[in-house]
Design a protein around this motif. Structure first.
Motif, PDB file in Angstrom:
ATOM      1  N   ASP A 470       0.862  -1.184   0.000  1.00  0.00           N
ATOM      2  CA  ASP A 470       0.000   0.000   0.000  1.00  0.00           C
ATOM      3  C   ASP A 470       0.901   1.238   0.000  1.00  0.00           C
ATOM      4  N   PRO A 471       1.486   1.582  -1.146  1.00  0.00           N
ATOM      5  CA  PRO A 471       2.454   2.689  -1.175  1.00  0.00           C
ATOM      6  C   PRO A 471       1.860   4.022  -0.755  1.00  0.00           C
ATOM      7  N   GLU A 472       0.591   4.281  -1.110  1.00  0.00           N
ATOM      8  CA  GLU A 472      -0.024   5.551  -0.733  1.00  0.00           C
ATOM      9  C   GLU A 472      -0.230   5.631   0.771  1.00  0.00           C
ATOM     10  N   GLY A 473      -0.738   4.537   1.375  1.00  0.00           N
ATOM     11  CA  GLY A 473      -0.945   4.521   2.815  1.00  0.00           C
ATOM     12  C   GLY A 473       0.366   4.624   3.571  1.00  0.00           C
ATOM     13  N   PHE A 474       1.395   3.929   3.096  1.00  0.00           N
ATOM     14  CA  PHE A 474       2.721   3.973   3.706  1.00  0.00           C
ATOM     15  C   PHE A 474       3.241   5.401   3.714  1.00  0.00           C
ATOM     16  N   PHE A 475       3.141   6.068   2.559  1.00  0.00           N
ATOM     17  CA  PHE A 475       3.656   7.433   2.435  1.00  0.00           C
ATOM     18  C   PHE A 475       2.851   8.394   3.307  1.00  0.00           C
ATOM     19  N   ARG A 476       1.511   8.267   3.262  1.00  0.00           N
ATOM     20  CA  ARG A 476       0.644   9.193   3.986  1.00  0.00           C
ATOM     21  C   ARG A 476       0.880   9.108   5.497  1.00  0.00           C
ATOM     22  N   ALA A 477       1.090   7.899   6.023  1.00  0.00           N
ATOM     23  CA  ALA A 477       1.305   7.739   7.462  1.00  0.00           C
ATOM     24  C   ALA A 477       2.543   8.493   7.917  1.00  0.00           C
ATOM     25  N   ARG A 478       3.598   8.449   7.149  1.00  0.00           N
ATOM     26  CA  ARG A 478       4.834   9.139   7.521  1.00  0.00           C
ATOM     27  C   ARG A 478       4.713  10.646   7.291  1.00  0.00           C
ATOM     28  N   LEU A 479       3.961  11.017   6.267  1.00  0.00           N
ATOM     29  CA  LEU A 479       3.739  12.442   6.028  1.00  0.00           C
ATOM     30  C   LEU A 479       2.915  13.053   7.160  1.00  0.00           C
ATOM     31  N   ASN A 480       1.880  12.346   7.579  1.00  0.00           N
ATOM     32  CA  ASN A 480       0.990  12.878   8.619  1.00  0.00           C
ATOM     33  C   ASN A 480       1.662  12.958   9.978  1.00  0.00           C
ATOM     34  N   SER A 481       2.755  12.229  10.178  1.00  0.00           N
ATOM     35  CA  SER A 481       3.453  12.279  11.461  1.00  0.00           C
ATOM     36  C   SER A 481       4.112  13.636  11.694  1.00  0.00           C
ATOM     37  N   GLY A 482       4.425  14.347  10.604  1.00  0.00           N
ATOM     38  CA  GLY A 482       5.110  15.635  10.720  1.00  0.00           C
ATOM     39  C   GLY A 482       6.588  15.507  11.022  1.00  0.00           C
ATOM     40  N   ARG A 483       7.058  14.299  11.252  1.00  0.00           N
ATOM     41  CA  ARG A 483       8.474  14.089  11.591  1.00  0.00           C
ATOM     42  C   ARG A 483       9.293  13.845  10.329  1.00  0.00           C
ATOM     43  N   GLU A 484      10.515  14.312  10.342  1.00  0.00           N
ATOM     44  CA  GLU A 484      11.432  14.052   9.238  1.00  0.00           C
ATOM     45  C   GLU A 484      11.756  12.558   9.215  1.00  0.00           C
ATOM     46  N   THR A 485      11.474  11.900   8.088  1.00  0.00           N
ATOM     47  CA  THR A 485      11.612  10.445   8.006  1.00  0.00           C
ATOM     48  C   THR A 485      12.345  10.068   6.730  1.00  0.00           C
ATOM     49  N   ARG A 486      13.382   9.279   6.895  1.00  0.00           N
ATOM     50  CA  ARG A 486      14.117   8.756   5.739  1.00  0.00           C
ATOM     51  C   ARG A 486      13.557   7.391   5.371  1.00  0.00           C
ATOM     52  N   VAL A 487      13.268   7.188   4.088  1.00  0.00           N
ATOM     53  CA  VAL A 487      12.763   5.906   3.587  1.00  0.00           C
ATOM     54  C   VAL A 487      13.719   5.423   2.503  1.00  0.00           C
ATOM     55  N   SER A 488      14.381   4.315   2.757  1.00  0.00           N
ATOM     56  CA  SER A 488      15.327   3.770   1.779  1.00  0.00           C
ATOM     57  C   SER A 488      14.587   3.027   0.680  1.00  0.00           C
ATOM     58  N   LEU A 489      15.125   3.095  -0.528  1.00  0.00           N
ATOM     59  CA  LEU A 489      14.598   2.297  -1.632  1.00  0.00           C
ATOM     60  C   LEU A 489      15.293   0.942  -1.586  1.00  0.00           C
ATOM     61  N   GLU A 490      14.519  -0.123  -1.452  1.00  0.00           N
ATOM     62  CA  GLU A 490      15.128  -1.449  -1.343  1.00  0.00           C
ATOM     63  C   GLU A 490      15.953  -1.773  -2.590  1.00  0.00           C
ATOM     64  N   THR A 491      15.477  -1.342  -3.735  1.00  0.00           N
ATOM     65  CA  THR A 491      16.248  -1.467  -4.966  1.00  0.00           C
ATOM     66  C   THR A 491      16.549  -0.054  -5.475  1.00  0.00           C
ATOM     67  N   PRO A 492      17.792   0.415  -5.304  1.00  0.00           N
ATOM     68  CA  PRO A 492      18.125   1.769  -5.759  1.00  0.00           C
ATOM     69  C   PRO A 492      17.802   1.946  -7.247  1.00  0.00           C
ATOM     70  N   VAL A 493      17.427   3.153  -7.616  1.00  0.00           N
ATOM     71  CA  VAL A 493      16.966   3.450  -8.969  1.00  0.00           C
ATOM     72  C   VAL A 493      17.935   4.420  -9.649  1.00  0.00           C
ATOM     73  N   PRO A 494      18.505   4.045 -10.801  1.00  0.00           N
ATOM     74  CA  PRO A 494      19.362   4.992 -11.530  1.00  0.00           C
ATOM     75  C   PRO A 494      18.585   6.247 -11.930  1.00  0.00           C
ATOM     76  N   VAL A 495      19.253   7.372 -11.878  1.00  0.00           N
ATOM     77  CA  VAL A 495      18.677   8.654 -12.275  1.00  0.00           C
ATOM     78  C   VAL A 495      19.572   9.260 -13.342  1.00  0.00           C
ATOM     79  N   HIS A 496      18.982   9.682 -14.439  1.00  0.00           N
ATOM     80  CA  HIS A 496      19.735  10.281 -15.542  1.00  0.00           C
ATOM     81  C   HIS A 496      19.184  11.673 -15.824  1.00  0.00           C
ATOM     82  N   LEU A 497      19.998  12.683 -15.584  1.00  0.00           N
ATOM     83  CA  LEU A 497      19.632  14.052 -15.933  1.00  0.00           C
ATOM     84  C   LEU A 497      20.204  14.331 -17.311  1.00  0.00           C
TER      85      LEU A 497
END
Length: 539
Positions: A470-497
């Motif tokens: 439930d990615p939306e619920g997972f994100f919303r719960a941490r957002l609603n806490s108001g606390r700064e929260t780091r969430v690691s990506l289990e599989t890192p994603v390449p980024v190309h600018l």
């Protein structure tokens, strides 16, 4: 000598008469035999001190790579000369490899030394072409310093050895980038060259606004240009009707313009750009694709700066897209080009104000009013908050100011409510922003260098879907806490600018964007210095 009959070289090939001495050299013993011939000795002496060439010839027993009457040697030189003659299809100048000159050397070689030098000349042409078509002619950072990209160069000696064990036609064909975009750009180059050869797109449009229902010479000129460009089916209608409005809207969409179906100054300027200019953009895009001729990741994030967009790509299919804001056009704020790996996101982030912004923007304000930028905390080197009343700001300048600044999490935080981190030495990342109105602009270059996203929550949901039920619920719960929260990506994603003023959409249709930072103009000038040119009709 057997040579593939290339149309432009065929007359010369038919006239090519090789001296008897060269025929003798072609029959020299092949690699693996113990005999040391004068030809092999001459080859060894010719490449002495040239590490890459020497390594390749040593692996081949210092036998000729291109000289020989055996089928393998014939196939190699046929494939090479044919490929070099067709270099223009890749936007590479045939003159850079001089297949006609190489054939003249084969014809004129008399002595053993001349024949050895001829063989090495062919090898140099092969390696130069291989480098150019695989990873580009230019060193990007030398042309535009903000292209901070490591080009995936191949080892020349390894390339030569691999070629000797391969089908030469297949090997040479497969040197170019294999990604679908490069193939589509090759096709676009051919189509634009054909348009140029057949007279271009017609007269420029006059400087007048054209809207639905209008008629007259300007509408006829617009109609004819849209037909020539392929946006409108052939018609004799002389009124700006619904079909012509739809064609203008399509053109606007494919050029990153505000879509209103009206030909105003911006749309007219883009319609009036000549074929040659569009062809230049495609040739630059092909060179840029060669710079990124590497595995980009089954899932990756692609940020096209000129398109002001950020996308998620899964198995070559775009699965998410959002608008973006990039660095402003001033040299010290432009967003650089590079590739890295996204490792985590931070929900409810603090903004640690970059030193350049602290001393160049906030310190002058604080000198005038110690309560300026009151939403931002002043901290010491340990991150502890320091009272503004305890600081005499007038004592400091940009070099001596000893404090840092941090904005705590909030709806008004400069980073918004989430940021996406791919740690890099330029401190560039993707993030939310409270300045939502900027996403409605046609040109969106306003930031200090980082990339702002119009739909950051949805972007986060798309990334988290790979690891949360439930990615939306997972994100919303941490957002609603108001606390700064780091969430690691289990599989890192390449980024190309990246920075593409010419590219294709998911349906393979060619699109163009403005050269917002002027980088493609600089690259085109560098390519032109290397011999790349727009070929005129029947060139």
């Amino acid at each position: 000598m057997s040579v593939v009959p290339i149309p432009s070289l065929l007359p010369k090939l038919r006239r090519l008469c090789l001296p008897a001495g060269l025929i003798a050299a072609l029959a020299m013993p092949v690699a693996g035999q113990a005999q040391v011939s004068p030809f092999r000795q001459a080859l060894a002496e010719t490449v002495a001190g040239q590490t890459e060439l020497a390594a390749g010839y040593r692996a081949h027993g210092f036998a000729g790579i291109w000289t020989g009457t055996d089928a393998a040697a014939v196939a190699r030189r046929n494939a090479l000369l044919s490929t070099l003659a067709g270099a223009d299809a890749h936007g590479l100048p045939r003159s850079r490899y001089d297949p006609e000159g190489l054939m003249a050397r084969m014809r004129d070689a008399q002595t053993v030394q001349e024949r050895a030098e001829m063989d090495v000349a062919l090898t140099r042409a092969f390696l130069r072409y291989a480098r150019d078509v695989q990873t580009g002619m230019l060193e990007p950072g030398r042309v535009v310093p903000l292209i901070r990209r490591e080009v995936p160069l191949r080892d020349p000696a390894e390339t030569l050895v691999a070629f000797l064990d391969a089908d030469p036609v297949v090997f040479l064909r497969d040197l170019a980038p294999s990604n679908p975009e490069y193939g589509r750009l090759m096709r676009a180059r051919a189509e634009l060259q054909h348009a140029l050869d057949t007279g271009g797109w017609g007269p420029r449009l006059p400087e007048t606004k054209i809207s639905q229902g209008d008629s007259g010479p300007a509408v006829v000129a617009l109609r004819d240009r849209l037909i020539a460009m392929g946006y409108l089916a052939p018609t004799t209608v002389a009124v700006m009707d619904e079909a012509m409005v739809a064609a203008v809207r399509d053109f606007q969409t494919r050029h990153g313009l505000a879509v209103d179906g009206v030909v105003g100054p911006g749309t007219r300027a883009e319609l009036n750009r000549p074929v040659e200019e569009r062809l230049q953009s495609v040739l630059v895009a092909m060179e840029r694709e060669r710079w990124t001729n590497m595995e980009r990741g089954r899932r990756h994030v692609l940020v096209n700066l000129t398109d002001f967009s950020a996308t998620i790509v899964d198995d070559e299919v775009e699965t998410f897209r959002t608008r973006s804001v990039i660095g402003a056009e001033m040299p010290d704020r432009q967003t650089p080009e590079f590739s890295d790996v996204m490792e985590h996101m931070v929900i409810n982030p603090s903004w640690y104000v970059p030193r350049s912004i602290v001393v160049n923007e906030y310190l002058p304000q604080l000198k005038r009013n110690r309560n300026a930028a009151s939403q931002i905390l002043i901290t010491d080197r340990s991150g502890r908050e320091i009272s503004r009343n305890a600081i005499d700001f007038s004592r400091y300048d940009a070099r001596s100011f000893p404090f840092s600044m941090r904005q705590p999490p909030s709806n008004s935080n400069a980073l918004g409510l989430v940021k996406f981190m791919f740690p890099n030495r330029w401190n560039i990342y993707l993030h939310d922003t409270p300045a939502k109105s900027l996403f409605g602009r046609e040109v969106r270059a306003f930031s200090h260098g980082c990339v702002r996203l119009n739909d950051p929550f949805e972007f986060a949901h798309a990334l988290l879907a790979a690891q949360e039920d439930d990615p939306e619920g997972f994100f919303r719960a941490r957002l609603n806490s108001g606390r700064e929260t780091r969430v690691s990506l289990e599989t890192p994603v390449p980024v190309h600018l990246i920075y593409r003023t010419a590219f294709t959409d998911p349906e393979g249709r060619l699109e163009f964007r403005r050269d917002v930072y002027g980088r493609d103009a600089a690259i085109w000038a560098a390519l032109a210095r290397e011999g790349v040119a727009i070929l005129g009709p029947a060139s």
